[in-house]
Design an enzyme around this catalytic site. Structure first.
Site, PDB file in Angstrom:
ATOM      1  N   TYR A 145       2.576  -3.446  18.395  1.00 48.20           N
ATOM      2  CA  TYR A 145       2.718  -2.488  17.281  1.00 48.20           C
ATOM      3  C   TYR A 145       2.805  -1.079  17.849  1.00 48.20           C
ATOM      4  O   TYR A 145       2.069  -0.717  18.776  1.00 48.20           O
ATOM      5  CB  TYR A 145       1.499  -2.581  16.351  1.00 48.20           C
ATOM      6  CG  TYR A 145       1.465  -1.510  15.287  1.00 48.20           C
ATOM      7  CD1 TYR A 145       2.060  -1.716  14.043  1.00 48.20           C
ATOM      8  CD2 TYR A 145       0.847  -0.283  15.523  1.00 48.20           C
ATOM      9  CE1 TYR A 145       2.037  -0.734  13.071  1.00 48.20           C
ATOM     10  CE2 TYR A 145       0.819   0.703  14.550  1.00 48.20           C
ATOM     11  CZ  TYR A 145       1.416   0.473  13.328  1.00 48.20           C
ATOM     12  OH  TYR A 145       1.399   1.457  12.370  1.00 48.20           O
ATOM     13  N   GLU A 233       7.452   3.772  12.236  1.00 48.46           N
ATOM     14  CA  GLU A 233       6.607   2.628  12.583  1.00 48.46           C
ATOM     15  C   GLU A 233       7.484   1.446  12.975  1.00 48.46           C
ATOM     16  O   GLU A 233       8.464   1.150  12.295  1.00 48.46           O
ATOM     17  CB  GLU A 233       5.723   2.241  11.399  1.00 48.46           C
ATOM     18  CG  GLU A 233       4.762   1.117  11.701  1.00 48.46           C
ATOM     19  CD  GLU A 233       3.912   0.755  10.495  1.00 48.46           C
ATOM     20  OE1 GLU A 233       4.521   0.433   9.446  1.00 48.46           O
ATOM     21  OE2 GLU A 233       2.678   0.814  10.576  1.00 48.46           O
TER      22      GLU A 233
END
Length: 308
Positions: A145, A233
């Site tokens: 991530y 993101e």
């Protein structure tokens, strides 16, 4: 000259003989679809898989043929998470499908386009799917991530990463907070090589992949600045087993979109407007309907925020 004050908070008078006060409610103006985010990343040199966008079933089938990939992923494009587990009012289950047959892509697209997809994040009746993305399916051996976002506590951008990607990052933060890594970015220097390499190492990339990952991180920061994003993101930021340790990114950005701040400020005239928003002052200049940042020499949007 026009000064805009939200609520009752006062900003010092501008250096002019007179000015008009009015109220402005800031709003988040632009959330990008996954394919739009991928295109922005692609244009910035970020590694994404090959993809096409289609508005009809025949276009989707033709795109699948042009990809000439071992496996194809077809994804409904709506601004909502949970698409893979969603249900269409056509009866089709799932807004994300994998197949090796381009003909199947066309048949699936027929049951997606023009129908409502219902997920845990959509209204009760779902959201109509007008576009699908046809992309090369990648074998991802490991998912991480990564995000860049504006942090009010730091008065600027922060990198956030975790070796545990492909899942709800809030769950990771709750259960294993030690696997969440942060790097505060100096707005004057940008992302430094040692920061990018350290984040890549924290994400678990090793050897040549660490340098490749660091390069992608810096490119994502360049994108963050270029589009004046409040958040970029990538989940998952994945490592693939193909080639000589090829490093690729698979952004799922309709779940977590690149978000740009934009405001429609009103009259068809050039004006400078000052307004307060989340403890930061923005300076913008508007000419006709365009909103252009009022910049000091060599100063970008993010840098301007911390000077005010």
């Amino acid at each position: 000259m026009l000064a805009v004050f939200p609520r009752s908070e006062l900003i010092l008078p501008l250096s002019c003989s007179s000015f008009q006060c009015s109220w402005l409610t800031p709003r988040r103006w632009l959330n990008l679809q996954e394919y739009q985010s991928k295109k922005l990343m692609q244009d910035s040199g970020v590694a994404v898989q090959r993809f096409y966008v289609a508005d009809t079933a025949s276009e989707a089938q033709e795109a699948a043929k042009r990809l000439n990939a071992k496996e194809i992923v077809l994804k409904a494009q709506i601004l909502a998470g949970g698409r893979g587990k969603g249900v269409f009012d056509s009866g089709l289950k799932g807004g994300v499908h994998l197949t090796k047959d381009p003909a199947v892509v066309g048949e699936l697209a027929k049951r997606m386009l023009g129908f409502n997809l219902i997920t845990k994040q959509t209204p009760k009746d779902g959201v109509k799917v007008k576009t699908v993305m046809v992309a090369e399916a990648l074998d991802i051996s490991r998912e991480t991530y990564f995000a860049i976002l504006m942090d009010r506590a730091c008065n600027g951008p922060v990198m956030v990463g975790s070796p545990q990607g492909g899942m709800d990052i809030e769950e990771v933060a709750d259960t294993t907070p030690e696997l969440i890594f942060k790097e505060v970015i100096d707005i004057y220097k940008g992302v430094q090589d040692d920061q990018a390499l350290r984040m890549a190492a924290n994400l678990g990339f090793k050897g040549p992949l660490q340098r490749q990952a660091a390069d992608q991180i810096k490119r994502l920061y360049d994108l963050f600045l270029k589009v004046d994003a409040t958040q970029v993101e990538v989940n998952p930021l994945g490592e693939t087993p193909e080639g000589q340790g090829t490093f690729k990114i698979n952004p799922r950005l309709s779940d977590s979109p690149v978000v740009c701040e934009c405001a429609i400020l009103g009259p068809k005239m050039a004006s400078i407007r000052v307004f307060l928003f989340t403890s930061l002052v923005y300076l913008k200049i508007q000419r006709w309907y365009s909103n252009i940042l009022l910049q000091l020499p060599s100063l970008n949007f993010t840098q301007a925020l911390t000077l005010l």
